[in-house]
Design an enzyme around this catalytic site. Structure first.
Site, PDB file in Angstrom:
ATOM      1  CG  ASP A   1      -4.088 -10.359  -0.051  1.00 56.06           C
ATOM      2  OD1 ASP A   1      -4.516 -10.374  -1.234  1.00 56.06           O
ATOM      3  OD2 ASP A   1      -3.121  -9.669   0.298  1.00 56.06           O
TER       4      ASP A   1
ATOM      5  N   GLY B   1      -3.970  -2.969  -1.321  1.00 57.92           N
ATOM      6  CA  GLY B   1      -3.980  -1.967  -2.378  1.00 57.92           C
ATOM      7  C   GLY B   1      -2.884  -2.216  -3.371  1.00 57.92           C
ATOM      8  CB  ALA B   2      -2.179  -0.597  -6.469  1.00 56.28           C
TER       9      ALA B   2
ATOM     10  CD  GLN C   1       5.086   5.874  -4.057  1.00 60.56           C
ATOM     11  OE1 GLN C   1       5.535   5.368  -3.031  1.00 60.56           O
ATOM     12  NE2 GLN C   1       5.064   7.164  -4.256  1.00 60.56           N
TER      13      GLN C   1
ATOM     14  NE  ARG D   1       4.295   7.875   0.154  1.00 61.24           N
ATOM     15  CZ  ARG D   1       5.413   8.536   0.403  1.00 61.24           C
ATOM     16  NH1 ARG D   1       5.468   9.832   0.242  1.00 61.24           N
ATOM     17  NH2 ARG D   1       6.486   7.907   0.842  1.00 61.24           N
TER      18      ARG D   1
ATOM     19  CB  VAL E   1      -0.496   0.909   6.292  1.00 62.46           C
ATOM     20  CG1 VAL E   1       0.935   0.982   5.778  1.00 62.46           C
ATOM     21  CG2 VAL E   1      -0.498   0.724   7.809  1.00 62.46           C
TER      22      VAL E   1
ATOM     23  CB  VAL F   1      -1.174   6.779   4.531  1.00 62.46           C
ATOM     24  CG1 VAL F   1      -0.335   7.958   4.979  1.00 62.46           C
ATOM     25  CG2 VAL F   1      -1.745   6.054   5.734  1.00 62.46           C
TER      26      VAL F   1
ATOM     27  CG  ASP G   1       7.146  10.262   6.306  1.00 63.17           C
ATOM     28  OD1 ASP G   1       7.233  10.449   5.094  1.00 63.17           O
ATOM     29  OD2 ASP G   1       6.237   9.577   6.826  1.00 63.17           O
ATOM     30  CB  SER G   2       8.771  11.275  12.477  1.00 64.76           C
ATOM     31  OG  SER G   2       7.768  12.159  12.028  1.00 64.76           O
TER      32      SER G   2
ATOM     33  NE  ARG H   1      11.676   6.070   5.010  1.00 66.44           N
ATOM     34  CZ  ARG H   1      10.638   5.832   4.216  1.00 66.44           C
ATOM     35  NH1 ARG H   1       9.782   6.805   3.945  1.00 66.44           N
ATOM     36  NH2 ARG H   1      10.461   4.644   3.685  1.00 66.44           N
TER      37      ARG H   1
ATOM     38  NE  ARG I   1      13.313  10.016  17.006  1.00 64.38           N
ATOM     39  CZ  ARG I   1      12.769   9.067  17.785  1.00 64.38           C
ATOM     40  NH1 ARG I   1      11.594   8.559  17.481  1.00 64.38           N
ATOM     41  NH2 ARG I   1      13.404   8.651  18.852  1.00 64.38           N
TER      42      ARG I   1
ATOM     43  CG  HIS J   1       3.282   9.124   4.234  1.00 67.37           C
ATOM     44  ND1 HIS J   1       4.580   8.987   4.636  1.00 67.37           N
ATOM     45  CD2 HIS J   1       3.037   8.064   3.427  1.00 67.37           C
ATOM     46  CE1 HIS J   1       5.105   7.896   4.107  1.00 67.37           C
ATOM     47  NE2 HIS J   1       4.178   7.323   3.361  1.00 67.37           N
TER      48      HIS J   1
HETATM   49  P1  NAD Z   1       1.722  -5.494  -2.354  1.00 62.69           P
HETATM   50  O1  NAD Z   1       1.291  -5.394  -3.763  1.00 62.69           O
HETATM   51  O2  NAD Z   1       2.885  -6.362  -2.009  1.00 62.69           O
HETATM   52  O3  NAD Z   1       0.507  -5.985  -1.452  1.00 62.69           O
HETATM   53  C1  NAD Z   1      -0.776  -5.469  -1.543  1.00 62.69           C
HETATM   54  C2  NAD Z   1      -1.721  -6.604  -1.198  1.00 62.69           C
HETATM   55  O4  NAD Z   1      -3.043  -6.082  -1.174  1.00 62.69           O
HETATM   56  C3  NAD Z   1      -1.688  -7.735  -2.241  1.00 62.69           C
HETATM   57  O5  NAD Z   1      -1.403  -8.963  -1.591  1.00 62.69           O
HETATM   58  C4  NAD Z   1      -3.098  -7.683  -2.826  1.00 62.69           C
HETATM   59  O6  NAD Z   1      -3.580  -8.982  -3.191  1.00 62.69           O
HETATM   60  C5  NAD Z   1      -3.883  -7.101  -1.659  1.00 62.69           C
HETATM   61  N1  NAD Z   1      -5.176  -6.559  -2.041  1.00 62.69           N
HETATM   62  C6  NAD Z   1      -5.523  -5.893  -3.155  1.00 62.69           C
HETATM   63  N2  NAD Z   1      -6.825  -5.596  -3.131  1.00 62.69           N
HETATM   64  C7  NAD Z   1      -7.307  -6.060  -1.955  1.00 62.69           C
HETATM   65  C8  NAD Z   1      -8.589  -6.072  -1.358  1.00 62.69           C
HETATM   66  N3  NAD Z   1      -9.661  -5.538  -1.982  1.00 62.69           N
HETATM   67  N4  NAD Z   1      -8.739  -6.667  -0.159  1.00 62.69           N
HETATM   68  C9  NAD Z   1      -7.683  -7.243   0.455  1.00 62.69           C
HETATM   69  N5  NAD Z   1      -6.438  -7.274  -0.059  1.00 62.69           N
HETATM   70  C10 NAD Z   1      -6.263  -6.689  -1.256  1.00 62.69           C
HETATM   71  O7  NAD Z   1       1.968  -4.000  -1.869  1.00 62.69           O
HETATM   72  P2  NAD Z   1       2.759  -3.553  -0.550  1.00 62.69           P
HETATM   73  O8  NAD Z   1       4.182  -3.299  -0.882  1.00 62.69           O
HETATM   74  O9  NAD Z   1       2.411  -4.510   0.544  1.00 62.69           O
HETATM   75  O10 NAD Z   1       2.085  -2.125  -0.277  1.00 62.69           O
HETATM   76  C11 NAD Z   1       0.762  -2.038   0.229  1.00 62.69           C
HETATM   77  C12 NAD Z   1       0.351  -0.591   0.418  1.00 62.69           C
HETATM   78  O11 NAD Z   1       1.122  -0.010   1.467  1.00 62.69           O
HETATM   79  C13 NAD Z   1       0.594   0.304  -0.802  1.00 62.69           C
HETATM   80  O12 NAD Z   1      -0.488   1.209  -0.927  1.00 62.69           O
HETATM   81  C14 NAD Z   1       1.861   1.049  -0.443  1.00 62.69           C
HETATM   82  O13 NAD Z   1       2.002   2.266  -1.133  1.00 62.69           O
HETATM   83  C15 NAD Z   1       1.614   1.245   1.022  1.00 62.69           C
HETATM   84  N6  NAD Z   1       2.772   1.649   1.821  1.00 62.69           N
HETATM   85  C16 NAD Z   1       2.547   2.609   2.760  1.00 62.69           C
HETATM   86  C17 NAD Z   1       3.585   3.064   3.541  1.00 62.69           C
HETATM   87  C18 NAD Z   1       3.309   4.157   4.534  1.00 62.69           C
HETATM   88  O14 NAD Z   1       4.238   4.724   5.152  1.00 62.69           O
HETATM   89  N7  NAD Z   1       2.044   4.495   4.780  1.00 62.69           N
HETATM   90  C19 NAD Z   1       4.874   2.532   3.402  1.00 62.69           C
HETATM   91  C20 NAD Z   1       5.070   1.523   2.447  1.00 62.69           C
HETATM   92  C21 NAD Z   1       4.000   1.092   1.652  1.00 62.69           C
END
Ligand code: NAD
Length: 319
Positions: A37, A81-82, A84, A90, A120, A124, A150-151, A153, A155, A178
């Site tokens: 991280d 990432g950031a 939502q 999304r 993830v 996505v 989603d699937s 959820r 079910r 998604h």
């Molecule tokens: P969060 O803010 O708690 O965690 C994100 C982490 O990413 C932070 O610790 C941040 O420091 C780190 N980060 C930022 N830039 C980085 C980089 N360049 N390299 C390494 N780490 C980095 O957010 P979260 O709640 O953990 O969500 C993370 C992502 O997952 C989001 O995009 C969210 O939308 C997504 N998400 C996806 C699903 C899905 O079904 N695909 C479900 C829930 C959340």
């Protein structure tokens, strides 16, 4: 894979990354787990917290590290990432996350060229496209968690509507994006081998279009509903991501709707979206294109149009 020594990396040790790590530790699917991280202290804190349960779990080693420490990973999960924001779609997250995913995927692939990348980070589907383009890895090795959550959820909600059945009796897929254009493939729903109408009949229930719409809406809006209440979703995604990893590292050939690059299925080419795929040690072993109702094909093609526009808007970051 399948093998006894599995090295996994999770990039992004926020809510989602640490929920995945926790889930993995509880099931013992990794022998070496590295958390990366940009906020190294956060990754360290999560690794310390989870590893303090080591006497009660099977994970051999969980630690924070940088990309060189991830070398030789069998599978890399990208959650960095950031998050939502309430009311944010999304797709709005796209630009903020594309650069993060591109850099993470490239660095991870440089140190583990044979790894499967499991994305993830949202949105996505588009982020999976970014990771594949940025690394040039085979599309079978770069997948997104897609609509597995989603699937799941769907079910669960269907099981509730069917009088509180065990959701494990119900097979069903949400397909496409998604996100907002996702849809249930009603034609594929099975309740212990029965089609939905037949199941409703033997259960003495009516499953009219209103009921279907309610289940579809509640499935699609689930993330918004949770985010409104607790700002983030992470336990569900933690559990289903662990399940995807399990299917891969154990070479199960399980079928799940992960996000994959299509190559002509339903007339859709070079777009990442969710269809049922066979998952095994080489990642995507086969993309399945089951017969769908005509309106479902139209919905899938609409989803593909939405996602192609998303891909086009970030294409410059990876070319
Ligand atoms: P969060 O803010 O708690 O965690 C994100 C982490 O990413 C932070 O610790 C941040 O420091 C780190 N980060 C930022 N830039 C980085 C980089 N360049 N390299 C390494 N780490 C980095 O957010 P979260 O709640 O953990 O969500 C993370 C992502 O997952 C989001 O995009 C969210 O939308 C997504 N998400 C996806 C699903 C899905 O079904 N695909 C479900 C829930 C959340």
């Amino acid at each position: 894979m399948p093998q006894t020594s599995i090295k996994l990396t999770i990039v992004g040790a926020g809510f989602v990354g640490s929920a995945i790590a926790y889930s993995l530790v509880m099931k013992g699917d990794a022998s070496d787990l590295v958390l990366v991280d940009v906020d190294h202290a956060r990754a360290e804190g999560e690794a310390m917290d989870i590893s303090h349960g080591a006497p009660f779990a099977k994970v051999a080693s969980i630690h924070a590290g940088d990309y060189p420490d991830t070398a030789g990973s069998d599978l890399v999960v990208i959650t960095g990432g950031a998050n939502q924001r309430p009311g944010e779609s999304r797709l709005d997250l796209m630009a903020r996350n594309a650069a993060i995913v591109r850099d993470a995927a490239r660095q991870a692939a440089e140190h583990s060229p044979d790894a499967i990348l499991l994305v993830v980070t949202n949105p996505v589907d588009v982020m999976s496209f970014v990771a594949q383009r940025a690394t040039g890895l085979p599309a079978s090795h770069v997948i997104g968690s897609g609509t597995v959550l989603d699937s799941s959820r769907f079910r669960y909600l269907l099981a509730q509507e069917l009088g509180g059945l065990d959701p494990r009796c119900i097979q069903g897929h949400i397909l496409g994006e998604h996100g907002d254009s996702e849809f249930p493939a009603w034609s594929l729903v099975s309740v212990a081998g029965m089609g939905l109408d037949e199941a409703a009949r033997v259960l003495d229930l009516t499953f009219d279009p209103d009921r279907r719409d309610r289940v579809a809406r509640r499935t699609r809006d689930a993330a918004h509903e949770i985010i409104t209440r607790k700002q983030a979703t992470y336990y569900g995604i933690g559990m289903i991501t662990r399940r995807i990893i399990e299917a891969i590292v154990r070479d199960e050939r399980a079928i799940m709707p992960v996000s994959v690059r299509l190559s002509g299925q339903y007339g859709i080419d070079d777009v990442y979206l969710s269809l049922p795929v066979i998952l095994g040690e080489h990642g995507v072993e086969q993309v399945l294109a089951p017969g769908l109702a005509a309106e479902e094909v139209a919905l899938l093609q609409h989803s593909a149009d939405v996602l192609r526009a998303g891909q086009d808007s970030v294409r410059h970051t990876v070319e």
